[in-house]
Design a protein around this motif. Structure first.
Motif, PDB file in Angstrom:
ATOM      1  N   ASP A 211      -2.189   7.046  -7.615  1.00 49.48           N
ATOM      2  CA  ASP A 211      -1.013   6.514  -7.256  1.00 49.48           C
ATOM      3  C   ASP A 211      -0.100   7.605  -7.100  1.00 49.48           C
ATOM      4  O   ASP A 211       0.065   8.477  -8.174  1.00 49.48           O
ATOM      5  CB  ASP A 211      -0.641   5.258  -7.847  1.00 49.48           C
ATOM      6  CG  ASP A 211       0.077   4.499  -6.995  1.00 49.48           C
ATOM      7  OD1 ASP A 211       1.121   4.741  -6.614  1.00 49.48           O
ATOM      8  OD2 ASP A 211      -0.297   3.333  -6.902  1.00 49.48           O
TER       9      ASP A 211
ATOM     10  N   PHE B 185      -5.951   0.540  -1.889  1.00 49.33           N
ATOM     11  CA  PHE B 185      -4.798  -0.386  -1.813  1.00 49.33           C
ATOM     12  C   PHE B 185      -3.678   0.358  -1.181  1.00 49.33           C
ATOM     13  O   PHE B 185      -2.757  -0.180  -0.683  1.00 49.33           O
ATOM     14  CB  PHE B 185      -4.467  -0.902  -2.891  1.00 49.33           C
ATOM     15  CG  PHE B 185      -5.434  -2.037  -3.711  1.00 49.33           C
ATOM     16  CD1 PHE B 185      -5.397  -3.078  -3.325  1.00 49.33           C
ATOM     17  CD2 PHE B 185      -6.397  -1.365  -4.562  1.00 49.33           C
ATOM     18  CE1 PHE B 185      -6.191  -4.013  -3.941  1.00 49.33           C
ATOM     19  CE2 PHE B 185      -6.982  -2.285  -5.159  1.00 49.33           C
ATOM     20  CZ  PHE B 185      -7.014  -3.710  -4.881  1.00 49.33           C
TER      21      PHE B 185
ATOM     22  N   TYR C  22       2.534  -1.451  11.450  1.00 48.97           N
ATOM     23  CA  TYR C  22       1.979  -1.958  10.081  1.00 48.97           C
ATOM     24  C   TYR C  22       0.530  -2.469  10.599  1.00 48.97           C
ATOM     25  O   TYR C  22      -0.392  -1.890  10.025  1.00 48.97           O
ATOM     26  CB  TYR C  22       2.849  -2.766   9.145  1.00 48.97           C
ATOM     27  CG  TYR C  22       2.067  -3.348   8.105  1.00 48.97           C
ATOM     28  CD1 TYR C  22       1.521  -2.466   6.974  1.00 48.97           C
ATOM     29  CD2 TYR C  22       1.576  -4.872   8.095  1.00 48.97           C
ATOM     30  CE1 TYR C  22       0.694  -3.081   6.195  1.00 48.97           C
ATOM     31  CE2 TYR C  22       0.636  -5.274   6.960  1.00 48.97           C
ATOM     32  CZ  TYR C  22       0.488  -4.361   6.000  1.00 48.97           C
ATOM     33  OH  TYR C  22      -0.330  -4.846   5.199  1.00 48.97           O
TER      34      TYR C  22
ATOM     35  N   LYS D 153      -3.398  -1.024  10.057  1.00 45.21           N
ATOM     36  CA  LYS D 153      -4.498  -1.690   9.101  1.00 45.21           C
ATOM     37  C   LYS D 153      -5.787  -1.757  10.242  1.00 45.21           C
ATOM     38  O   LYS D 153      -6.884  -1.566   9.823  1.00 45.21           O
ATOM     39  CB  LYS D 153      -4.034  -2.912   8.887  1.00 45.21           C
ATOM     40  CG  LYS D 153      -3.100  -2.941   7.821  1.00 45.21           C
ATOM     41  CD  LYS D 153      -3.829  -2.458   6.354  1.00 45.21           C
ATOM     42  CE  LYS D 153      -2.780  -2.326   5.414  1.00 45.21           C
ATOM     43  NZ  LYS D 153      -3.193  -1.845   4.200  1.00 45.21           N
TER      44      LYS D 153
HETATM   45  N1  LIG Z   1       1.166  -8.209  -0.602  1.00 41.18           N
HETATM   46  C1  LIG Z   1       0.497  -9.044   0.366  1.00 41.18           C
HETATM   47  O1  LIG Z   1       0.815 -10.064   0.599  1.00 41.18           O
HETATM   48  C2  LIG Z   1      -0.310  -8.145   1.094  1.00 41.18           C
HETATM   49  C3  LIG Z   1      -0.970  -8.783   2.428  1.00 41.18           C
HETATM   50  C4  LIG Z   1      -1.928  -8.250   3.280  1.00 41.18           C
HETATM   51  C5  LIG Z   1      -2.457  -6.896   2.928  1.00 41.18           C
HETATM   52  N2  LIG Z   1      -1.702  -6.151   1.693  1.00 41.18           N
HETATM   53  C6  LIG Z   1      -2.197  -4.753   1.416  1.00 41.18           C
HETATM   54  O2  LIG Z   1      -2.742  -4.739   0.272  1.00 41.18           O
HETATM   55  C7  LIG Z   1      -2.419  -3.575  -0.100  1.00 41.18           C
HETATM   56  C8  LIG Z   1      -1.571  -3.691  -1.577  1.00 41.18           C
HETATM   57  O3  LIG Z   1      -0.229  -4.351  -1.361  1.00 41.18           O
HETATM   58  P1  LIG Z   1       0.560  -4.744  -2.632  1.00 41.18           P
HETATM   59  O4  LIG Z   1       1.555  -5.650  -2.065  1.00 41.18           O
HETATM   60  O5  LIG Z   1      -0.014  -4.566  -3.734  1.00 41.18           O
HETATM   61  O6  LIG Z   1       1.457  -3.355  -2.220  1.00 41.18           O
HETATM   62  P2  LIG Z   1       2.376  -2.434  -3.356  1.00 41.18           P
HETATM   63  O7  LIG Z   1       3.400  -1.596  -2.592  1.00 41.18           O
HETATM   64  O8  LIG Z   1       2.716  -3.078  -4.463  1.00 41.18           O
HETATM   65  O9  LIG Z   1       1.197  -1.411  -3.762  1.00 41.18           O
HETATM   66  C9  LIG Z   1       0.688  -0.254  -2.817  1.00 41.18           C
HETATM   67  C10 LIG Z   1       0.577   0.924  -3.961  1.00 41.18           C
HETATM   68  O10 LIG Z   1       0.270   2.179  -3.196  1.00 41.18           O
HETATM   69  C11 LIG Z   1       0.622   3.114  -3.734  1.00 41.18           C
HETATM   70  N3  LIG Z   1       1.192   4.420  -2.407  1.00 41.18           N
HETATM   71  C12 LIG Z   1       1.938   4.021  -1.464  1.00 41.18           C
HETATM   72  N4  LIG Z   1       1.685   5.254  -0.747  1.00 41.18           N
HETATM   73  C13 LIG Z   1       1.137   6.008  -1.212  1.00 41.18           C
HETATM   74  C14 LIG Z   1       0.535   7.618  -1.116  1.00 41.18           C
HETATM   75  N5  LIG Z   1       1.072   8.214  -0.329  1.00 41.18           N
HETATM   76  N6  LIG Z   1      -0.256   7.984  -2.222  1.00 41.18           N
HETATM   77  C15 LIG Z   1      -0.543   7.155  -3.368  1.00 41.18           C
HETATM   78  N7  LIG Z   1      -0.203   5.829  -3.558  1.00 41.18           N
HETATM   79  C16 LIG Z   1       0.720   5.450  -2.465  1.00 41.18           C
HETATM   80  C17 LIG Z   1       2.409   2.806  -4.237  1.00 41.18           C
HETATM   81  O11 LIG Z   1       3.111   3.397  -5.025  1.00 41.18           O
HETATM   82  C18 LIG Z   1       1.857   1.523  -4.762  1.00 41.18           C
HETATM   83  O12 LIG Z   1       1.473   1.503  -6.177  1.00 41.18           O
HETATM   84  C19 LIG Z   1      -1.628  -2.704   0.946  1.00 41.18           C
HETATM   85  O13 LIG Z   1      -2.501  -1.791   1.637  1.00 41.18           O
HETATM   86  C20 LIG Z   1      -1.277  -3.881   1.607  1.00 41.18           C
HETATM   87  O14 LIG Z   1      -0.844  -3.461   3.171  1.00 41.18           O
HETATM   88  C21 LIG Z   1      -0.877  -6.831   0.992  1.00 41.18           C
END
Ligand SMILES: NC(=O)c1ccc[n+]([C@@H]2O[C@H](COP(=O)([O-])OP(=O)(O)OC[C@H]3O[C@@H](n4cnc5c(N)ncnc54)[C@H](O)[C@@H]3O)[C@@H](O)[C@H]2O)c1
Length: 355
Positions: free
Chosen positions: A57, A98, A166, A170
């Protein structure tokens, strides 16, 4: 050590890890973006399920505090050499991906950044996996790939027509991953989450995005007096009470789905896509009522116009995940979901976790 006892309690008390095979060798799973909301809980569940998670991360959005005691590599997925280096350092069995930029509105203002991180990062990851002959991937996709639904509930066969950068990232990532399957035999599972919500009562991690754009945390922050002028976007949607309806799926159910998906790939080659939602929708007004009831707090809401591109109803048909993966959401009651999030904020004093 607190960390171990927390993990053991998660497993023992929640019974979510009842299929743990203590005999098996601990496979190393690279959790990319594992310091975030969903990734951090999945990291805890992986450890409780006899895997050895290693988190990659860049902490742009994630929190170290969620990962106390875990092996963490601070690296950016957009940097190919750092990503390759991780695959040479560890004998990785599978990847759970993720890492992404996740805010829809921001993606419209900064599309290139979104394509660079989400699509570019995934390309780097796939290249490193191909180089290291790692051929199993679980990918965090999203209901955003469907755009404005034509029919609800939405099954995986619904047309794919994302309406913002976004959602397009995906969809592109899914397509690139599918091409990798054809070219070099990648096995993969894409999980299209609907609205993730809640917190595991026994885990140290929860939802703390900055900025926070999700409804439930914003309501709870308002209930705690940490936020005011909370806006309710859209009161004249074609729904029963005029507000938007969403499918809230508990983060514990999502985290568990990743463990199931990893096991599924042990027995099934190729690629599969599954919706993850509970198959039941709650309107914004219903969630507000729930937040007020759970917290016992009366907070004000300012009604505002519908946001452009905000569908009236997003509701999953999760039957494929139920039938093929045997996944069942345990949290289907909105009060229970909201209460689990509220308990986590209460326990953590509504203070931001360390970056
Ligand atoms: N939260 C939701 O409701 C939801 C719904 C649909 C899909 N998603 C997908 O699920 C995944 C996780 O979502 P979340 O809510 O836990 O998001 P989040 O932002 O809490 O987690 C994403 C993580 O990725 C890390 N990150 C971002 N860019 C990075 C990079 N360049 N290099 C390394 N690490 C990086 C961030 O530091 C973070 O820890 C995402 O891909 C999101 O698109 C989330």
């Amino acid at each position: 050590m607190l960390f171990w006892s927390t993990r053991q309690r998660i497993c023992r008390l929640s019974k979510r890890c009842s299929t743990v095979n203590d005999q098996q060798e601990r496979k190393i799973i690279l959790v990319v973006g594992g310091a975030g909301y969903i990734g951090s809980l999945t990291t805890h569940y992986l450890a409780s399920s006899n895997y050895q998670p290693i988190v990659l991360d860049n902490f742009s959005k994630g929190h170290r505090e969620f990962l106390d005691g875990f092996e963490v590599v601070e690296a950016d997925v957009t940097d190919p050499s750092s990503v390759n280096e991780v695959f040479t350092r560890y004998k990785i069995d599978a990847v759970v991906h993720f890492a992404a930029l996740t805010e829809v509105g921001n993606s419209m203002r900064h599309p290139v950044e979104y394509y660079r991180t989400n699509v570019g990062g995934t390309i780097n990851l796939l290249q490193a996996m191909e180089n290291a002959r790692v051929r199993k991937l679980v990918f965090s996709s999203s209901a955003a790939v469907y755009g404005n639904p034509v029919t609800v509930p939405i099954s995986e066969k619904h047309a794919l027509a994302p309406i913002n950068p976004y959602g397009r990232t995906k969809l592109m990532m899914e397509q690139i991953i599918a091409d990798a399957e054809q070219a070099w035999g990648l096995s993969w599972v894409a999980l299209r989450y609907f609205n993730a919500a809640g917190a595991d009562p026994l885990a140290p991690c929860g939802e703390w995005h900055d900025p926070e754009t999700h409804l439930i945390p914003n309501l709870l922050l308002a209930a705690a007096g940490k936020k005011d002028n909370l806006q309710l976007f859209g009161t004249d949607h074609p729904t029963d009470d005029g507000t938007a309806v969403r499918d809230y799926v508990h983060v514990a159910d999502l985290a568990r789905a990743h463990i199931i998906a990893l096991r599924h790939m042990d027995a099934n080659a190729g690629g599969r896509i599954f919706n993850l939602g509970i198959g039941r929708g709650f309107s914004v007004r219903e969630v507000i009522r729930s937040a007020k009831e759970v917290t016992g707090s009366e907070f004000g809401i300012v009604e505002a116009d519908i946001r452009k591109g905000d569908p009236a109803v997003l509701l999953a048909d999760p039957s494929a995940a139920m039938e093929e993966l045997g996944w069942r959401p345990e949290y289907t009651d909105i009060d229970e979901i909201v209460r689990s999030a509220w308990d986590w904020y209460m326990k953590n004093g509504f203070e931001p976790p360390s970056p």
